[in-house]
Design an enzyme around this catalytic site. Structure first.
Site, PDB file in Angstrom:
ATOM      1  N   CYS B  87       0.833  -1.204   0.000  1.00  0.00           N
ATOM      2  CA  CYS B  87       0.000   0.000   0.000  1.00  0.00           C
ATOM      3  C   CYS B  87       0.875   1.264   0.000  1.00  0.00           C
ATOM      4  CB  CYS B  87      -0.971  -0.051   1.175  1.00  0.00           C
ATOM      5  SG  CYS B  87      -2.360   1.058   0.978  1.00  0.00           S
ATOM      6  N   HIS B 204      -3.556  -5.696   1.266  1.00  0.00           N
ATOM      7  CA  HIS B 204      -2.849  -5.820   2.549  1.00  0.00           C
ATOM      8  C   HIS B 204      -2.778  -7.286   2.996  1.00  0.00           C
ATOM      9  CE1 HIS B 204      -2.417  -1.604   3.911  1.00  0.00           C
ATOM     10  NE2 HIS B 204      -3.455  -1.384   3.135  1.00  0.00           N
ATOM     11  N   GLU B 206      -1.032  -8.595   5.295  1.00  0.00           N
ATOM     12  CA  GLU B 206      -0.879  -8.731   6.754  1.00  0.00           C
ATOM     13  C   GLU B 206      -2.226  -8.709   7.468  1.00  0.00           C
ATOM     14  OE1 GLU B 206      -0.467  -6.037   5.069  1.00  0.00           O
ATOM     15  OE2 GLU B 206      -1.071  -4.264   6.217  1.00  0.00           O
TER      16      GLU B 206
END
Lengths: 82, 231
Positions: B87, B204, B206
């Protein structure tokens, strides 16, 4: 000296903000509007530098930071200040 | 295996990345402050996390790429060190010239926070090795400037070198206009440099990598790095 710098998208790069403003102007009855480009305007105050030097330095500022030349182009003028 | 998470003023996914790497995957993980210009050779890879470094002033990533750590990241990448930008980290890598193209405002002009599907286009990289070709990963996006742009010449060069790693797709992995959340050219969601040691992605991983949550698709990216061995 004052550098007045305009940064806008290169032609061919999608400019959704410009497009939205274009449509809004048409909606208001400004049917003559054929296109809007939205960009950034910066004023950079310079001191202790000749106009010839400033030409090159401002170009360098634009290339290194103020514009992303992958998507944006820039133009500028230099004006004397008191 | 040792990895580093770079922290800029305004990073806000740094702790999520650190948590997944250290506590979920059990890797030795260190913070790297953005003022630190020391060599990164001790790491097997480094992550530039998401967030709003320097408030996204001027352009997302434009100020962050001038931080001292980016000199170290560039040296590291030039030596073949693996760098993952997520990002805002992707935006910074583009501004630093470590990846091709640029990211524009989303076509809708809105900040988009939603779960999307992406399809793996090139599984032959340290970042996608664990995925398999055409694997579909369900990963969330959360960004305002994620609309990938590159001119035709750059896109062709990227295609020739297999630099597109993920494209936005539907749940079956079909790359369609309806599945394109932000207007990215050719639905591009993640790209690599020619050497394939630097990757930038808007989704994302994570956020979908902790077993407390049923979706673990994001782990594929980190598992790929683990399976790729030492840098």
């Amino acid at each position: 000296m004052l550098a007045k710098i305009h940064v806008t998208f290169k032609s061919g790069v999608l400019d959704p903000q410009g497009k939205a403003v274009h449509h809004a102007l048409n909606d208001l009855g400004f049917n003559e509007v054929r296109g809007v480009t939205l960009g950034k305007y910066l004023e950079v105050r310079l001191d202790g530098i000749s106009e010839t030097e400033a030409q090159g330095r401002v170009r360098e500022m634009c290339d290194k930071l103020l514009a992303n030349t992958v998507i944006e182009s820039y133009r500028y003028t230099l004006e004397p200040t008191d | 295996m040792k990895c580093g998470v770079v922290v800029f003023p305004g990073s806000n996914c740094d702790h999520d990345c650190y948590h997944i790497l250290k506590h979920v995957l059990g890797l030795s993980t260190e913070w790297i402050w953005h003022k630190d210009n020391a060599d990164l050779d001790r790491f097997d890879w480094v992550v530039l996390p998401g967030g709003f470094s320097f408030g996204d002033y001027l352009r997302a990533g434009a100020i962050a790429r001038l931080s001292p750590v980016m000199k170290a990241v560039t040296r590291y990448a030039n030596k073949g060190g693996r760098v993952l930008g997520i990002c805002n980290g992707f935006q910074i890598l583009l501004e630093a010239g470590l990846l091709p193209g640029a990211l524009l405002n989303n076509r809708s002009q809105k900040f988009i926070c939603k779960t999307v599907h992406t399809v793996v286009e090139n599984p032959d990289t340290p970042f996608t090795r664990h995925c398999g070709k055409n694997a579909v990963l369900q990963i969330p996006i959360a960004h305002q400037q994620g609309n990938f742009y590159a001119d035709d010449e750059t896109l062709k060069r990227m295609a020739d070198h297999g630099q597109v790693l993920l494209r936005y797709a539907d749940a079956e992995g079909r790359v369609t206009e309806a599945a394109n959340p932000n207007g990215s050219v050719q639905n591009i969601a993640a790209v690599a440099n020619e050497r394939k040691n630097v990757m930038g992605m808007m989704p994302h991983p994570e956020r979908v990598a902790d077993p407390l949550w049923p979706n673990l698709d994001g782990q594929s990216i980190f598992q790929s790095l683990i399976h790729s061995g030492a840098s």
